[in-house]
Design a protein around this motif. Sequence first.
Motif, PDB file in Angstrom:
ATOM      1  N   ASP A 119     -21.050 -33.953  21.308  1.00  0.00           N
ATOM      2  CA  ASP A 119     -21.009 -33.011  22.433  1.00  0.00           C
ATOM      3  C   ASP A 119     -20.636 -33.708  23.733  1.00  0.00           C
ATOM      4  O   ASP A 119     -19.976 -33.131  24.605  1.00  0.00           O
ATOM      5  N   GLN A 120     -21.055 -34.966  23.865  1.00  0.00           N
ATOM      6  CA  GLN A 120     -20.788 -35.725  25.094  1.00  0.00           C
ATOM      7  C   GLN A 120     -19.304 -35.991  25.309  1.00  0.00           C
ATOM      8  O   GLN A 120     -18.895 -36.415  26.391  1.00  0.00           O
ATOM      9  N   PHE A 121     -18.498 -35.742  24.294  1.00  0.00           N
ATOM     10  CA  PHE A 121     -17.047 -35.940  24.401  1.00  0.00           C
ATOM     11  C   PHE A 121     -16.464 -35.125  25.555  1.00  0.00           C
ATOM     12  O   PHE A 121     -15.536 -35.564  26.237  1.00  0.00           O
ATOM     13  N   THR A 122     -17.039 -33.962  25.779  1.00  0.00           N
ATOM     14  CA  THR A 122     -16.515 -33.095  26.843  1.00  0.00           C
ATOM     15  C   THR A 122     -16.905 -33.576  28.238  1.00  0.00           C
ATOM     16  O   THR A 122     -16.485 -32.975  29.229  1.00  0.00           O
ATOM     17  N   ASN A 123     -17.708 -34.649  28.327  1.00  0.00           N
ATOM     18  CA  ASN A 123     -17.996 -35.238  29.645  1.00  0.00           C
ATOM     19  C   ASN A 123     -16.775 -35.952  30.219  1.00  0.00           C
ATOM     20  O   ASN A 123     -16.756 -36.270  31.417  1.00  0.00           O
ATOM     21  N   SER A 144     -12.460 -27.992  27.166  1.00  0.00           N
ATOM     22  CA  SER A 144     -13.110 -28.134  28.477  1.00  0.00           C
ATOM     23  C   SER A 144     -12.658 -29.405  29.171  1.00  0.00           C
ATOM     24  O   SER A 144     -13.467 -30.194  29.637  1.00  0.00           O
ATOM     25  N   PHE A 145     -11.345 -29.600  29.203  1.00  0.00           N
ATOM     26  CA  PHE A 145     -10.756 -30.744  29.893  1.00  0.00           C
ATOM     27  C   PHE A 145      -9.771 -30.196  30.926  1.00  0.00           C
ATOM     28  O   PHE A 145      -8.611 -29.920  30.593  1.00  0.00           O
ATOM     29  N   PRO A 146     -10.193 -30.036  32.170  1.00  0.00           N
ATOM     30  CA  PRO A 146      -9.366 -29.345  33.163  1.00  0.00           C
ATOM     31  C   PRO A 146      -8.052 -30.037  33.496  1.00  0.00           C
ATOM     32  O   PRO A 146      -7.135 -29.401  34.017  1.00  0.00           O
ATOM     33  N   LYS A 147      -7.937 -31.356  33.174  1.00  0.00           N
ATOM     34  CA  LYS A 147      -6.711 -32.081  33.490  1.00  0.00           C
ATOM     35  C   LYS A 147      -5.869 -32.385  32.257  1.00  0.00           C
ATOM     36  O   LYS A 147      -4.808 -33.014  32.363  1.00  0.00           O
ATOM     37  N   LEU A 148      -6.326 -31.962  31.079  1.00  0.00           N
ATOM     38  CA  LEU A 148      -5.672 -32.346  29.833  1.00  0.00           C
ATOM     39  C   LEU A 148      -4.262 -31.774  29.732  1.00  0.00           C
ATOM     40  O   LEU A 148      -4.041 -30.583  29.941  1.00  0.00           O
ATOM     41  N   GLN A 149      -3.317 -32.647  29.379  1.00  0.00           N
ATOM     42  CA  GLN A 149      -1.927 -32.243  29.199  1.00  0.00           C
ATOM     43  C   GLN A 149      -1.484 -32.375  27.743  1.00  0.00           C
ATOM     44  O   GLN A 149      -0.593 -31.634  27.306  1.00  0.00           O
ATOM     45  N   TYR A 150      -2.093 -33.303  27.012  1.00  0.00           N
ATOM     46  CA  TYR A 150      -1.635 -33.608  25.645  1.00  0.00           C
ATOM     47  C   TYR A 150      -2.836 -33.615  24.709  1.00  0.00           C
ATOM     48  O   TYR A 150      -3.781 -34.374  24.916  1.00  0.00           O
TER      49      TYR A 150
END
Length: 332
Positions: A119-123, A144-150
Amino acid sequence: MGNVTRFILALMMAVLSPHFVVSFSIKTTTNIDTDQSALLALKACIVSDAQKILKTDWSAATSVCNWIGVTCGSRHQRVIALNLSSMLLTGTIPSQIGNLSFLTSLDLMNNSFYGFLPDQFTNLYRLKHIDLSWNNFYGEIPYSFPKLQYLSLRNNIFAGEIRSDMFEHLPRLQVLSLSLNKLSSEIPMGLFKCKELQVINFEYNRMMGGILPKEIGNLTMLRILRLGGNMFEGVIPYQIGYLLNLEELSICNTLLKGHIPPSISNLTRLTILDLSTNSLTGVIPRQIGNLLNLEELILYSNMLKGPLPSSISNLTRLTNFDLSHNSLSGII
């Protein structure tokens, strides 16, 4: 008035000072040592290191920034990238991975990692690049990664549905590759809110439902669309012609029916068109000759009929051309 003002200021300091102490404590305790502890926890979860890379190189006696696969930022000397791809590693991901709070890129592809992602992965809210492909991960797809592009999770064991609401937390997503898993959902409508998407690859899962809603036309930046090897059904929507940047359209080995829409002629950047092994009917539209950049035209094993349009002779770049197992005439 002066006494009142001093009283208010004193009260504010009393209220705020504990928060200041906590904040200061977090900033002083979350540093490169935190990153080192997180990576040593990862090392401890590796049950096989065939090349002995981590065993010999990842040592507390040396700076974490000098470890193989680790990149630190020059400004703050924190771990910003972790690349352990193709290192023949077997193991799981510990919860401490979530303490790499400056991480922007994580590449673990082509190993034998397995199990759930903690679960901590989303930190890791700074992440822009995640590649966990060619491993044995299962469970819920991380989001839940607001900057994720890839995001590439291809060739793992992720199963079940793709949550539609996950895409509300991936506003900058450009590449989504989930091929070669065991996903069984329909194409989630939330996907079409990711207006920056350039690559979608759902090939060879167990996905079902309608092939594409008309909302596919919203993804005008899309360059690659791969949906083959699933149980999608329905017709190719007219709105496919809105994807003017599309370079590859592959929807083979599904349950497609109906006609090839003439609007496909708008896709003048298309280099690969693969609609093989479906139940497409009707004729090949004469507008196919407008796709002057086409290098692969693969339509075999459908129920297409009638004469081959003469405009197909315009496609001088074709190197892979297969229309067999249809009822066409005049094939060149």
